[in-house]
Enzyme design. Structure first.
Site, PDB file in Angstrom:
ATOM      1  CD  GLU B  54      63.678   0.792 -21.287  1.00  0.00           C
ATOM      2  OE1 GLU B  54      64.170   1.699 -20.933  1.00  0.00           O
ATOM      3  OE2 GLU B  54      62.934   0.200 -20.499  1.00  0.00           O
ATOM      4  CG  PHE B 116      51.074  -0.090 -14.111  1.00  0.00           C
ATOM      5  CD1 PHE B 116      51.466   0.719 -13.584  1.00  0.00           C
ATOM      6  CD2 PHE B 116      51.935  -1.584 -14.448  1.00  0.00           C
ATOM      7  CE1 PHE B 116      52.834   0.836 -13.090  1.00  0.00           C
ATOM      8  CE2 PHE B 116      53.451  -1.431 -14.010  1.00  0.00           C
ATOM      9  CZ  PHE B 116      53.692  -0.086 -13.404  1.00  0.00           C
ATOM     10  CD  GLN B 117      55.205  -0.597 -16.634  1.00  0.00           C
ATOM     11  OE1 GLN B 117      55.348  -1.526 -16.977  1.00  0.00           O
ATOM     12  NE2 GLN B 117      56.575  -0.015 -15.964  1.00  0.00           N
ATOM     13  CE  LYS B 166      52.307 -10.203 -18.810  1.00  0.00           C
ATOM     14  NZ  LYS B 166      52.218  -9.726 -17.499  1.00  0.00           N
ATOM     15  CG  MET B 474      77.880  22.595 -32.749  1.00  0.00           C
ATOM     16  SD  MET B 474      79.360  23.265 -33.948  1.00  0.00           S
ATOM     17  CE  MET B 474      79.945  21.655 -34.650  1.00  0.00           C
TER      18      MET B 474
END
Lengths: 169, 575
Positions: B54, B116-117, B166, B474
């Site tokens: 993502e 969940f999630q 949802k 760097m």
């Protein structure tokens, strides 16, 4: 009634915001990220229920405060934000003080309360609750005097402010 | 026939399509299934690109936006799907890039119950979004979608997040899909331009003998490049640009001094040190360009033009400022300025250009600068250049002269390693006909190289130049300069053979470049391959250092044009 002098490190802001979930968190973050401590915060619905009025007092250096104000104004949910520090505005605060007093001490406690225009809102054999309203200085003064008794609990609302006359808060 | 009802997820997709969203980058998951389903059931014109992580989706949307000037959407699921976008959102926020991030969320009655999630992505992202929504009612979706697009793209742009539980996505949306916005607290631009202030600025400019125009990302966002050019030419004033301001004013123009600041050109930085007037157009006086704030432009009249009032006085207290969109401001300002007597000033700066040119040696191993220089020549500079973060980014900023407004993509404020490759993918989607070049270090590339699958599947002909020095270069440079060369956690031992890696994907081509003599030949082959991405694994010298350099926290006049002979004090500035 004069507010804290300009350049002082305590600031009084009035913030007019959309009455939506999460607004308080967004505002608190603006202060926290810049190391400002919020001393008092009063939030309530305004005349138009879609908006809320917040009165915030916070400590920090004045140049940092300007950044805080600009960052608050930038929030989509903030309609406006005014710094009232050093302005001649109406400021009020309310305190409830629960003190432990014996029968002998009661008279003196009531005299103090009377002097500050405080009301007795609860009274038991061994304690009483005094309710006082006014400016922060006045509340500080009364609380200082009743400390000679045992202060069991102290609750202050924090400042609410309103601009005078045609000025907008 | 039963009338088809629109659900919340369908309403969201339809509304975003109507607002003009063309691309959506994302990855699915349980809570986002209704929204993914709506991509099919609405028969939307929005093109969906499936990513492999993502974070890549957010950077792709960012790259697309920077390369086209139009926002894209990100669509991910709840919990880890949402938190994986965080770096991409923060990167876009720091650099004022518009983006609409849609996160699926657990059902609304489970919010706050560790479902969940479930993650409080609304809360987690709060400091790094321009605005965000947690939608509780499907009928709010048309208004929210419209507001989100408007907020993301106007004023100072930025990412807007829409968290959609949802059940809300699945609920019927009975509201009209066209809703008025309700944004009484959002004023992206001032109502009028203060003409008095314009005249004051013009007067200050007309008095100046050693002016410098400082062009930032804001000039590009505002599409004020033509006005900047007209102003510079009218005044005959030199122009410097920030890292993100590359392309705001053509760097090949005779008045351009290139990038200023920590790793800017010596002449740009010296111009700012010696100027009697510095006018910033859409830059936020970032710490990388001002060095020590109290010493910046001590003898100069400082003018600040910015669309964001909170930038005025944040780092530098200006003598004059004007809040607003750069383009109309400059259009007005240009009516009131005249050619300045800058001949002596320009001659002095020309002297600095001759005395302190950007340089590198083609001998003694393969140099990143050599590759950039050669690719610039081979493409005639006509390419969208994307960088990652680190040494290669600074060299690319120095050596690649950017002329086009949307031709330079780099993570500036956030300095996000791993940004480059997915951003290049987004850029190539947005600019299918243009050559997209990615300069990337071996460290940064490995952070998001999972998107090789995305790039290869879509046959995107990106030129991926992995400048492979087997170090986090760097940091290694700083350790060498300030920490007695103690190399701590910078050795990228265990790198794969990147050229072979890309070959394991269909349509991917890998080339290896080791010798300076082969630079032109290999790059030409890379440019000729257009069946998919071509990766050039360039084994460059391991311990080259970027100069000029203003050590962090030091004043611009403490500029080091060449490597210091003596040991340096540890820098006091931020990173």
């Amino acid at each position: 009634m004069t507010q804290v002098a300009n350049g002082s490190d305590t600031h009084t802001l009035s913030v007019y915001v959309a009455n939506k979930p999460g607004v308080l968190a967004r505002i608190a973050q603006v202060f926290a990220r810049r190391g400002f401590n919020i001393d008092s915060l009063v939030v309530s619905s305004s005349v138009d229920g879609n908006f809320s009025r917040m009165t915030i007092t916070a400590k920090g250096d004045p140049s940092g405060l300007q950044q805080v104000i600009e960052a608050l104004r930038k929030l989509i949910d903030v309609m406006h934000c005014v710094d009232h520090t050093g302005e001649d505005i109406v400021v009020r605060e309310l305190a409830l003080v629960k003190i432990r007093v014996t029968a002998e001490e009661r008279t003196e406690a009531l005299q103090i309360a009377d002097h500050f225009g405080a009301k007795t809102v609860d009274w038991t054999e061994s304690s009483m609750i005094l309710m006082v309203t006014g400016t922060t200085d006045k509340l500080d003064a009364m609380i200082g005097l009743v400390k000679k008794f045992q202060v069991i609990e102290l609750v202050r609302t924090g400042k609410v402010v309103m601009a005078r006359g045609a000025e907008e808060t | 026939m039963v009338e088809k009802k629109t659900d919340g997820a369908q309403a969201l997709v339809k509304c975003l399509e109507r607002e003009g969203i063309e691309y959506m980058f994302g990855l699915s998951g349980g809570a986002a299934i209704p929204i993914f389903d709506a991509l099919i059931t609405t028969n939307t014109k929005i093109k969906f690109v499936l990513v492999r992580h993502e974070q890549g989706a957010a950077h792709m949307a960012d790259g697309y936006a920077r390369a086209t000037g139009k926002p894209a959407a990100v669509l991910v699921t709840s919990g880890p799907g949402a938190t994986n976008t965080l770096t991409g959102i923060m990167t876009a926020h720091m650099d004022s890039v518009p983006m609409i991030v849609i996160t699926g969320q657990s059902v609304s009655w489970m919010l706050g119950k560790d479902a969940f999630q479930e993650a409080d992505i609304f809360g987690i992202t709060m400091p790094v979004v321009k605005h965000s929504y947690l939608v509780k009612n499907a009928n709010d979706i048309p208004r929210v979608a419209r507001e989100a697009y408007y907020i993301a793209t106007t004023g100072r742009p930025g990412p807007v997040l829409i968290d959609l539980p949802k059940d809300v996505g699945a609920a019927a949306c009975t509201a009209d899909l066209y809703q008025e916005m309700d944004l009484p607290g959002y004023k992206p631009y001032p109502e009028t331009i203060d003409k008095e202030k314009i005249l004051e600025i013009a007067e200050a400019l007309n008095k100046s003998r050693k002016p410098v125009l400082l062009v930032g990302h804001g000039a590009i966002i505002s599409d004020a490049c033509a006005q900047v050019k007209a102003l510079a030419e009218k005044l005959n004033a030199p122009v410097v640009n920030t890292l993100l301001g590359k392309g705001g004013f053509p760097e090949t123009h005779r008045l351009s001094l290139g990038m200023l600041g920590m790793h800017g050109t010596a002449y740009a930085t010296k111009a700012v040190v010696e100027a009697d007037l510095i006018m910033s157009i859409g830059s936020r006086f970032d710490d990388r360009i001002i060095g020590q704030p109290d010493k910046f432009g001590r003898n100069a009249t400082k003018i600040h033009i910015d669309v964001d009032p909170s930038e005025i006085g944040k780092m530098i207290k200006p003598d004059l400022f004007l809040v607003g969109d750069a383009r109309p401001i400059l259009e007005e300002l240009n009516k009131h300025v005249a050619r300045l007597d800058t001949a002596e000033w320009l001659a002095r700066l020309e002297g600095y250009k001759k005395k302190f040119p950007l340089h590198y040696k083609k001998q003694g191993g393969l140099k990143m600068q050599h590759i950039m220089d050669e690719l610039y020549k081979l493409t005639g500079g006509k390419a969208v250049v994307v960088t990652d973060v680190g040494q290669h980014q600074m060299w690319a900023a120095q050596f690649w002269k950017t002329d086009g407004r949307l031709d330079w993509l780099s993570s500036g404020g956030a300095g996000t390693m791993g940004y480059g490759f997915p951003a290049a993918i987004g850029a190539q989607f947005g600019r299918p006909k243009d050559t997209v070049v990615l300069f990337c270090g071996d460290g940064g590339f490995q952070m998001t190289m999972s998107e090789l699958a995305t790039a290869c599947l879509h046959k995107l002909p990106i030129k991926i130049i992995v400048l492979n020095n087997h170090y986090l270069g760097m940091v290694r440079q700083w350790q060498q300069m300030f920490y007695d060369d103690r190399k701590s956690g910078v050795d990228l031992e265990g790198n794969p053979d990147f050229a072979r890696l890309i070959e394991s994907y269909e349509n991917g081509k890998g080339l290896t470049l080791k010798r300076p003599a082969d630079v032109r030949k290999i790059l030409t082959r890379a440019l000729e391959y257009n069946e998919g991405p071509c990766l050039v694994n360039a084994e460059v010298v391991k311990t080259d250092n970027v100069f000029p350099m203003v050590p962090a926290g030091r004043a611009l006049e403490d500029l080091l044009v060449e490597p210091p002979r003596q040991k340096m004090e540890k820098p006091t500035g931020s990173t």
